[in-house]
Design a protein around this motif. Sequence first.
Motif, PDB file in Angstrom:
ATOM      1  N   VAL A   1       0.843  -1.201   0.000  1.00  0.00           N
ATOM      2  CA  VAL A   1       0.000   0.000   0.000  1.00  0.00           C
ATOM      3  C   VAL A   1       0.877   1.249   0.000  1.00  0.00           C
ATOM      4  CG1 VAL A   1      -1.669   1.318   1.361  1.00  0.00           C
ATOM      5  CG2 VAL A   1      -1.967  -1.145   1.059  1.00  0.00           C
ATOM      6  N   LEU A   2       1.923   1.268   0.808  1.00  0.00           N
ATOM      7  CA  LEU A   2       2.834   2.416   0.850  1.00  0.00           C
ATOM      8  C   LEU A   2       3.505   2.630  -0.505  1.00  0.00           C
ATOM      9  CD1 LEU A   2       4.215   4.606   2.542  1.00  0.00           C
ATOM     10  CD2 LEU A   2       5.975   2.923   3.087  1.00  0.00           C
ATOM     11  N   ALA A   3       3.910   1.553  -1.160  1.00  0.00           N
ATOM     12  CA  ALA A   3       4.539   1.675  -2.479  1.00  0.00           C
ATOM     13  C   ALA A   3       3.563   2.273  -3.485  1.00  0.00           C
ATOM     14  CB  ALA A   3       5.020   0.305  -2.955  1.00  0.00           C
ATOM     15  N   GLN A   4       2.307   1.874  -3.434  1.00  0.00           N
ATOM     16  CA  GLN A   4       1.316   2.438  -4.358  1.00  0.00           C
ATOM     17  C   GLN A   4       1.116   3.924  -4.089  1.00  0.00           C
ATOM     18  OE1 GLN A   4      -0.021   0.881  -6.978  1.00  0.00           O
ATOM     19  NE2 GLN A   4       1.331  -0.787  -6.439  1.00  0.00           N
ATOM     20  N   ILE A   5       1.083   4.300  -2.815  1.00  0.00           N
ATOM     21  CA  ILE A   5       0.909   5.711  -2.457  1.00  0.00           C
ATOM     22  C   ILE A   5       2.077   6.547  -2.966  1.00  0.00           C
ATOM     23  CG2 ILE A   5       0.867   7.299  -0.488  1.00  0.00           C
ATOM     24  CD1 ILE A   5      -0.788   5.147   0.989  1.00  0.00           C
ATOM     25  N   ILE A   6       3.279   5.988  -2.937  1.00  0.00           N
ATOM     26  CA  ILE A   6       4.466   6.733  -3.384  1.00  0.00           C
ATOM     27  C   ILE A   6       4.620   6.698  -4.899  1.00  0.00           C
ATOM     28  CG2 ILE A   6       6.991   6.726  -3.331  1.00  0.00           C
ATOM     29  CD1 ILE A   6       6.759   5.735  -0.432  1.00  0.00           C
ATOM     30  N   PHE A   7       4.472   5.538  -5.520  1.00  0.00           N
ATOM     31  CA  PHE A   7       4.837   5.379  -6.928  1.00  0.00           C
ATOM     32  C   PHE A   7       3.798   5.908  -7.908  1.00  0.00           C
ATOM     33  CE2 PHE A   7       7.681   1.810  -5.409  1.00  0.00           C
ATOM     34  CZ  PHE A   7       8.810   2.592  -5.477  1.00  0.00           C
ATOM     35  N   ILE A   8       2.534   5.892  -7.557  1.00  0.00           N
ATOM     36  CA  ILE A   8       1.521   6.391  -8.496  1.00  0.00           C
ATOM     37  C   ILE A   8       1.684   7.892  -8.741  1.00  0.00           C
ATOM     38  CG2 ILE A   8      -0.957   6.765  -8.821  1.00  0.00           C
ATOM     39  CD1 ILE A   8      -1.381   3.947  -7.721  1.00  0.00           C
ATOM     40  N   PRO A   9       1.815   8.729  -7.685  1.00  0.00           N
ATOM     41  CA  PRO A   9       2.078  10.151  -7.966  1.00  0.00           C
ATOM     42  C   PRO A   9       3.410  10.376  -8.686  1.00  0.00           C
ATOM     43  CG  PRO A   9       1.320   9.884  -5.725  1.00  0.00           C
ATOM     44  CD  PRO A   9       1.564   8.515  -6.269  1.00  0.00           C
ATOM     45  N   ALA A  10       4.406   9.554  -8.384  1.00  0.00           N
ATOM     46  CA  ALA A  10       5.690   9.679  -9.079  1.00  0.00           C
ATOM     47  C   ALA A  10       5.529   9.367 -10.563  1.00  0.00           C
ATOM     48  CB  ALA A  10       6.718   8.746  -8.451  1.00  0.00           C
ATOM     49  N   ALA A  11       4.707   8.396 -10.907  1.00  0.00           N
ATOM     50  CA  ALA A  11       4.468   8.067 -12.317  1.00  0.00           C
ATOM     51  C   ALA A  11       3.771   9.220 -13.029  1.00  0.00           C
ATOM     52  CB  ALA A  11       3.634   6.796 -12.421  1.00  0.00           C
ATOM     53  N   TYR A  12       2.810   9.859 -12.372  1.00  0.00           N
ATOM     54  CA  TYR A  12       2.152  11.015 -12.976  1.00  0.00           C
ATOM     55  C   TYR A  12       3.128  12.184 -13.146  1.00  0.00           C
ATOM     56  CZ  TYR A  12      -2.483   8.954 -12.749  1.00  0.00           C
ATOM     57  OH  TYR A  12      -3.571   8.152 -12.947  1.00  0.00           O
ATOM     58  N   TRP A  13       4.018  12.365 -12.171  1.00  0.00           N
ATOM     59  CA  TRP A  13       5.013  13.438 -12.269  1.00  0.00           C
ATOM     60  C   TRP A  13       5.952  13.180 -13.453  1.00  0.00           C
ATOM     61  CZ3 TRP A  13      10.367  13.715 -11.789  1.00  0.00           C
ATOM     62  CH2 TRP A  13      10.884  15.003 -11.716  1.00  0.00           C
ATOM     63  N   ILE A  14       6.391  11.935 -13.624  1.00  0.00           N
ATOM     64  CA  ILE A  14       7.263  11.583 -14.754  1.00  0.00           C
ATOM     65  C   ILE A  14       6.518  11.813 -16.069  1.00  0.00           C
ATOM     66  CG2 ILE A  14       8.383   9.639 -15.913  1.00  0.00           C
ATOM     67  CD1 ILE A  14       9.069   8.601 -13.075  1.00  0.00           C
ATOM     68  N   LYS A  15       5.248  11.420 -16.126  1.00  0.00           N
ATOM     69  CA  LYS A  15       4.443  11.635 -17.327  1.00  0.00           C
ATOM     70  C   LYS A  15       4.339  13.125 -17.653  1.00  0.00           C
ATOM     71  CE  LYS A  15      -0.230  10.859 -19.028  1.00  0.00           C
ATOM     72  NZ  LYS A  15      -1.557  10.342 -18.682  1.00  0.00           N
ATOM     73  N   TRP A  16       4.286  13.973 -16.635  1.00  0.00           N
ATOM     74  CA  TRP A  16       4.187  15.411 -16.829  1.00  0.00           C
ATOM     75  C   TRP A  16       5.531  16.013 -17.262  1.00  0.00           C
ATOM     76  CZ3 TRP A  16       6.172  19.468 -13.587  1.00  0.00           C
ATOM     77  CH2 TRP A  16       5.674  20.726 -13.915  1.00  0.00           C
ATOM     78  N   VAL A  17       6.666  15.483 -16.772  1.00  0.00           N
ATOM     79  CA  VAL A  17       8.000  16.040 -17.046  1.00  0.00           C
ATOM     80  C   VAL A  17       8.546  15.582 -18.398  1.00  0.00           C
ATOM     81  CG1 VAL A  17      10.401  15.981 -16.273  1.00  0.00           C
ATOM     82  CG2 VAL A  17       8.574  16.359 -14.622  1.00  0.00           C
ATOM     83  N   VAL A  18       8.265  14.372 -18.807  1.00  0.00           N
ATOM     84  CA  VAL A  18       8.892  13.804 -20.016  1.00  0.00           C
ATOM     85  C   VAL A  18       8.656  14.625 -21.285  1.00  0.00           C
ATOM     86  CG1 VAL A  18       8.747  11.806 -21.581  1.00  0.00           C
ATOM     87  CG2 VAL A  18       9.093  11.461 -19.139  1.00  0.00           C
ATOM     88  N   PRO A  19       7.501  15.185 -21.532  1.00  0.00           N
ATOM     89  CA  PRO A  19       7.344  15.968 -22.765  1.00  0.00           C
ATOM     90  C   PRO A  19       8.257  17.179 -22.861  1.00  0.00           C
ATOM     91  CG  PRO A  19       5.192  15.422 -21.894  1.00  0.00           C
ATOM     92  CD  PRO A  19       6.200  15.010 -20.878  1.00  0.00           C
ATOM     93  N   TYR A  20       8.734  17.677 -21.739  1.00  0.00           N
ATOM     94  CA  TYR A  20       9.587  18.856 -21.738  1.00  0.00           C
ATOM     95  C   TYR A  20      11.066  18.518 -21.881  1.00  0.00           C
ATOM     96  CZ  TYR A  20       5.295  20.909 -20.073  1.00  0.00           C
ATOM     97  OH  TYR A  20       3.987  21.300 -19.939  1.00  0.00           O
ATOM     98  N   LEU A  21      11.410  17.246 -21.944  1.00  0.00           N
ATOM     99  CA  LEU A  21      12.835  16.866 -22.055  1.00  0.00           C
ATOM    100  C   LEU A  21      13.299  16.867 -23.501  1.00  0.00           C
ATOM    101  CD1 LEU A  21      13.087  13.997 -19.448  1.00  0.00           C
ATOM    102  CD2 LEU A  21      13.743  16.365 -19.189  1.00  0.00           C
TER     103      LEU A  21
END
Length: 54
Positions: A34-54
Amino acid sequence: MVKDALRVDVIRNASYHIRIPFGSLMLSRFCGTVLAQIIFIPAAYWIKWVVPYL
């Protein structure tokens, strides 16, 4: 006769002591999942948001 009673008591206590750590291990693994899901799901959305700008 007494030895048989002691043997049965030791076997019962051993099975009880095996169940307690197993249950706590399963609870710990569940909480970690459960803790991993709480941490990794927002991190995946953040990566999805950052990648187009690279």
